[in-house]
Design an enzyme around this catalytic site. Structure first.
Site, PDB file in Angstrom:
ATOM      1  N   GLY A 171      -1.803   6.929  -2.192  1.00  0.00           N
ATOM      2  CA  GLY A 171      -3.111   6.785  -1.579  1.00  0.00           C
ATOM      3  C   GLY A 171      -3.881   5.590  -2.071  1.00  0.00           C
ATOM      4  N   HIS A 227       0.856  -1.184   0.000  1.00  0.00           N
ATOM      5  CA  HIS A 227       0.000   0.000   0.000  1.00  0.00           C
ATOM      6  C   HIS A 227       0.892   1.234   0.000  1.00  0.00           C
ATOM      7  CE1 HIS A 227      -3.707   2.308   0.791  1.00  0.00           C
ATOM      8  NE2 HIS A 227      -2.906   3.115   1.472  1.00  0.00           N
ATOM      9  N   CYS A 228       0.782   2.035  -1.045  1.00  0.00           N
ATOM     10  CA  CYS A 228       1.622   3.223  -1.189  1.00  0.00           C
ATOM     11  C   CYS A 228       0.908   4.417  -0.555  1.00  0.00           C
ATOM     12  CB  CYS A 228       1.907   3.495  -2.665  1.00  0.00           C
ATOM     13  SG  CYS A 228       3.017   4.893  -2.939  1.00  0.00           S
ATOM     14  N   VAL A 229       1.532   4.989   0.454  1.00  0.00           N
ATOM     15  CA  VAL A 229       0.936   6.124   1.152  1.00  0.00           C
ATOM     16  C   VAL A 229       0.918   7.362   0.273  1.00  0.00           C
ATOM     17  CG1 VAL A 229       1.117   7.600   3.182  1.00  0.00           C
ATOM     18  CG2 VAL A 229       1.659   5.176   3.371  1.00  0.00           C
TER      19      VAL A 229
END
Length: 344
Positions: A196, A191-193
């Protein structure tokens, strides 16, 4: 009294803001939006200060406009690729299940219509061609999502061990539940912050192109900053100080992006995901496989082709390899294997 009026005014203002912009009412989406705005502002600050301070670059732009045009083209292409990647779907399991169910309904309706046509024309039984369109998942003609998923696992696998306790849906191999998105993702990578969103089967290729363009843009920007400092080191010291302060974090970003680019290139060539590589000993279907054996790899060329050209169907499933396939992949390479391009 005054504090209560201020709070009431603030609450009304927030309600109006949330009504006009529903995405701001969700804390996760609000945080993602703040990060996106921050990233865009960082790009604008680095490029704006470069053109503001470097008069030599302005002169070069007048003499060789193609140089600056290519740089600005890469700048806008990187931002466009960023928003395309952040807005793309990683391939959710629930969406794949709906697609399978819709395909099965269409196949059943087509089959019933053809049966009625053949019965009325009395021409005998004809093969149903409409269901061929439903064979988008490894050529199987299963009639339900449960059977489709269970066909991806070895015989004897329990259905309970494949059900996600959060989504209450059968997880195919290589899928994982993301706690940030609260959904199961096909070929879950991470999950790439900053984006998003999750990186999975549907947008891993877009993500690789984004970090490739971002790395090239940061390298080019770093070269321009170094060129400016070498040519103007004896001029206004505060300009040099600002440029140096910007160059230090930019150098860290360049190292991080290059490492990330090489890492994901390695994952692509071996048909792995970040989650599978990091949690290999905890994933049941990878626990007993040696470290240097890549169970889902089809060879470098086939892996690249599936990664680059297999994006037309983001809901394709991949079965677990059989014991014979694992034994073949664990066999060490010989000179004959190199000549026959076994690794490809």
């Amino acid at each position: 009294m005054v504090i209560g009026m201020c709070r009431s005014f603030r609450d009304r203002a927030l309600d109006r803001c949330y009504h006009c912009f529903p995405c701001l009412s969700d804390p996760a989406r609000r945080s993602s939006l703040v990060l996106k705005v921050t990233l865009v502002m960082l790009h604008l600050v680095y490029v704006g200060i470069l053109f503001l301070f470097d008069s030599d670059l302005i002169d070069k732009t007048k003499k060789e406009p193609w140089y600056t045009a290519l740089y600005l083209l890469l700048f806008f292409a990187t931002l466009v690729q960023y928003f395309i990647t952040s807005g793309s779907s990683p391939g959710y399991v629930l969406d794949a299940m709906r697609a399978v169910n819709e395909t099965n309904v269409i196949c059943k309706q087509s089959s019933m219509a053809k049966q009625r046509q053949t019965a009325s024309s009395k021409n005998g039984s004809l093969p149903v061609e409409g269901c061929q369109s439903g064979r988008n998942f490894q050529g199987t003609d299963s009639t339900s999502w449960t059977k489709l998923v269970m066909d991806m696992y070895p015989p004897g696998t329990s259905i309970r061990s494949c059900i996600c306790p959060y989504c209450n849906v059968e997880q195919p191999p290589r899928a994982k539940h993301c706690y940030d998105c609260d959904k199961c993702v096909l070929h879950f990578d991470h999950h790439c912050v900053w984006l998003g969103t999750c990186i999975g089967q549907g947008n891993h290729c877009k993500f690789w192109w984004y970090i490739c363009e971002e790395s090239a843009l940061c390298l080019w920007t770093g070269i321009l900053y170094i060129t400016y400092l070498r040519a103007n080191i004896s001029r206004a010291w505060w300009n040099d100080a600002i440029a140096i302060l910007l160059l230090i974090p930019l150098s860290i970003f360049i190292v991080f992006l290059l490492l990330l680019l090489f890492f994901h290139s390695y994952l692509i060539l071996t048909n792995q995901t970040t989650y599978e590589l990091v949690r290999r000993r905890r994933i049941p279907y990878l626990r007993g496989i040696p470290e240097r054996v890549y169970p889902f790899s089809k060879g470098v060329c086939h892996n690249l082709y599936d990664f680059c050209c297999g994006g037309s169907n983001i809901y394709s499933l991949e079965p677990l390899p059989s014991a014979q396939e694992l034994e073949e992949k664990s066999r060490p390479y010989t000179c004959l294997d190199v000549l026959t391009c076994r690794c490809c």
